[in-house]
Design a protein around this motif. Structure first.
Motif, PDB file in Angstrom:
ATOM      1  N   THR A 107     -19.944  -5.230  39.218  1.00 41.98           N
ATOM      2  CA  THR A 107     -20.126  -5.428  37.783  1.00 41.98           C
ATOM      3  C   THR A 107     -21.237  -6.443  37.579  1.00 41.98           C
ATOM      4  OG1 THR A 107     -17.776  -4.989  37.338  1.00 41.98           O
ATOM      5  CG2 THR A 107     -19.024  -6.123  35.625  1.00 41.98           C
ATOM      6  N   VAL A 108     -22.207  -6.085  36.741  1.00 44.00           N
ATOM      7  CA  VAL A 108     -23.359  -6.951  36.478  1.00 44.00           C
ATOM      8  C   VAL A 108     -23.333  -7.390  35.018  1.00 44.00           C
ATOM      9  CG1 VAL A 108     -25.876  -7.150  36.484  1.00 44.00           C
ATOM     10  CG2 VAL A 108     -24.724  -5.729  38.208  1.00 44.00           C
ATOM     11  N   VAL A 109     -23.468  -8.694  34.780  1.00 45.18           N
ATOM     12  CA  VAL A 109     -23.609  -9.246  33.432  1.00 45.18           C
ATOM     13  C   VAL A 109     -24.859 -10.114  33.475  1.00 45.18           C
ATOM     14  CG1 VAL A 109     -22.552 -10.598  31.589  1.00 45.18           C
ATOM     15  CG2 VAL A 109     -21.115  -9.190  33.077  1.00 45.18           C
ATOM     16  N   ASN A 110     -26.003  -9.545  33.133  1.00 45.22           N
ATOM     17  CA  ASN A 110     -27.286 -10.220  33.334  1.00 45.22           C
ATOM     18  C   ASN A 110     -27.628 -11.192  32.207  1.00 45.22           C
ATOM     19  OD1 ASN A 110     -29.582 -10.433  35.110  1.00 45.22           O
ATOM     20  ND2 ASN A 110     -30.802  -9.460  33.499  1.00 45.22           N
ATOM     21  N   ASN A 111     -26.946 -11.086  31.067  1.00 45.67           N
ATOM     22  CA  ASN A 111     -27.216 -11.969  29.939  1.00 45.67           C
ATOM     23  C   ASN A 111     -26.601 -13.349  30.193  1.00 45.67           C
ATOM     24  OD1 ASN A 111     -26.104 -13.142  27.178  1.00 45.67           O
ATOM     25  ND2 ASN A 111     -27.908 -11.910  26.689  1.00 45.67           N
ATOM     26  N   ASP A 112     -27.395 -14.416  30.033  1.00 47.00           N
ATOM     27  CA  ASP A 112     -26.925 -15.777  30.318  1.00 47.00           C
ATOM     28  C   ASP A 112     -25.741 -16.161  29.441  1.00 47.00           C
ATOM     29  OD1 ASP A 112     -28.870 -16.092  32.250  1.00 47.00           O
ATOM     30  OD2 ASP A 112     -30.311 -17.015  30.874  1.00 47.00           O
TER      31      ASP A 112
END
Length: 309
Positions: A191-196
């Motif tokens: 799972t990727v959450v790239n938003n800071d």
């Protein structure tokens, strides 16, 4: 404040649909050409528009609005001897604009799937697959009350926030042409959450401050149904279930059901109704529901004919 730029997403997808239409249309004659390869290709692209307007003295109530949806599905499946290779691209994006409001998303989907199979017998295949699921644009929860008492829109998602990348290994059951069932006892997911901002909040199951979460021991099941249930009427649904072996609780199992019923009016126009049922404990401990009704232009192309039974 307008949160989404329609041209950034609608225009590229429309151009892809148009290019694919021209390419496919240029390749075919009055009859479906004979394909000397081992590939079966299936393309479907559509563009729909809806609009509503009311006079100032309209007593029934209502709000002026316009909406635009575009979608593209392409499948390329290879079969030779005991080997198979199936590929799917499923893209969709839609906007709706109500009077006195900025543009808001109605549809946003980016799905890619590739699967290699080794045929064991008539109904069973060993497979390994790689799946990518995300979205194109930012998503908001609207009119959220802030700590200072003001109402503002709150960012809840965007491209690669989240994104789900799943590698699955297991066995596929295919008793008939229009139904398959994948059972993947080994299905690690990233799972990727790239938003800071979202990663700091620990959104979508990542630890606060981290941008990824890797679930190494997991099970995935995918059931896929696609059949013409009557002349010019197609029913399609896909059910996906994901379970982390380390969190084997009923409420922590992920479920997603995509359902579409499409009726063909003529060669280039169809009407469809569809919906999504989603439960993901890492997002919210509630059932999420999305529904859409579309009437619009559609183009389909296949390099093969369905078997008549």
């Amino acid at each position: 404040m307008q949160h989404v730029n329609a041209f950034k997403v609608i225009l590229p997808l429309t151009l892809v649909c148009l290019f694919s239409f021209l390419s496919a249309n240029g390749q075919q004659n009055d009859t479906i050409p004979k394909d000397t390869t081992y590939w079966k290709k299936d393309f479907r692209g559509g563009l729909s528009f809806n609009q509503a307007s009311f006079s100032e003295n309209w007593q029934g109530g209502g709000v002026n609005s316009i909406g635009l949806n575009t979608n593209l599905t392409y499948k390329a499946n290879y079969r030779k001897d005991i080997h198979s290779w199936d590929n799917t691209i499923d893209l969709g994006y839609g906007l709706v604009k109500n009077e006195d409001q900025g543009s808001r998303k109605s549809v946003d989907r980016l799905f890619l799937d590739t699967k290699y199979g080794r045929i064991l017998n008539e109904k069973w295949t060993f497979f390994t697959s790689l799946t990518f699921l995300s979205q194109f644009d930012r998503g908001y929860e609207y009119d959220v009350e802030q700590a200072d008492g003001t109402m503002r829109d709150s960012l809840i998602s965007e491209f690669m926030s989240p994104a789900f990348i799943t590698s699955s290994w297991g066995f596929e059951y295919h008793p008939v042409d229009y139904f398959t069932l994948r059972l993947g006892p080994f299905s690690p997911r990233l799972t990727v959450v790239n938003n800071d901002q979202l990663s700091e909040a620990g959104a979508y199951g990542v630890d606060p401050g981290d941008k990824t979460r890797f679930e190494s021991l997991a099970f995935q099941m995918v059931a896929d149904f696609n059949k013409d249930i009557a002349e010019n009427l197609n029913l399609k649904w896909k059910y996906m279930m994901f379970a982390n072996y380390k969190e084997l609780e009923v409420k922590k199992l992920d479920h997603r059901l995509d359902l579409t019923l499409a009726a063909k009016v003529n060669k280039f126009i169809d009407v469809s109704v569809g919906g999504i049922l989603l439960y993901d404990y890492d997002q919210i401990d509630e059932l999420q529901i999305s529904q859409a009704l579309n009437l619009g232009l559609v183009y389909t192309y296949k390099n093969y004919k369905e078997k008549k039974k």
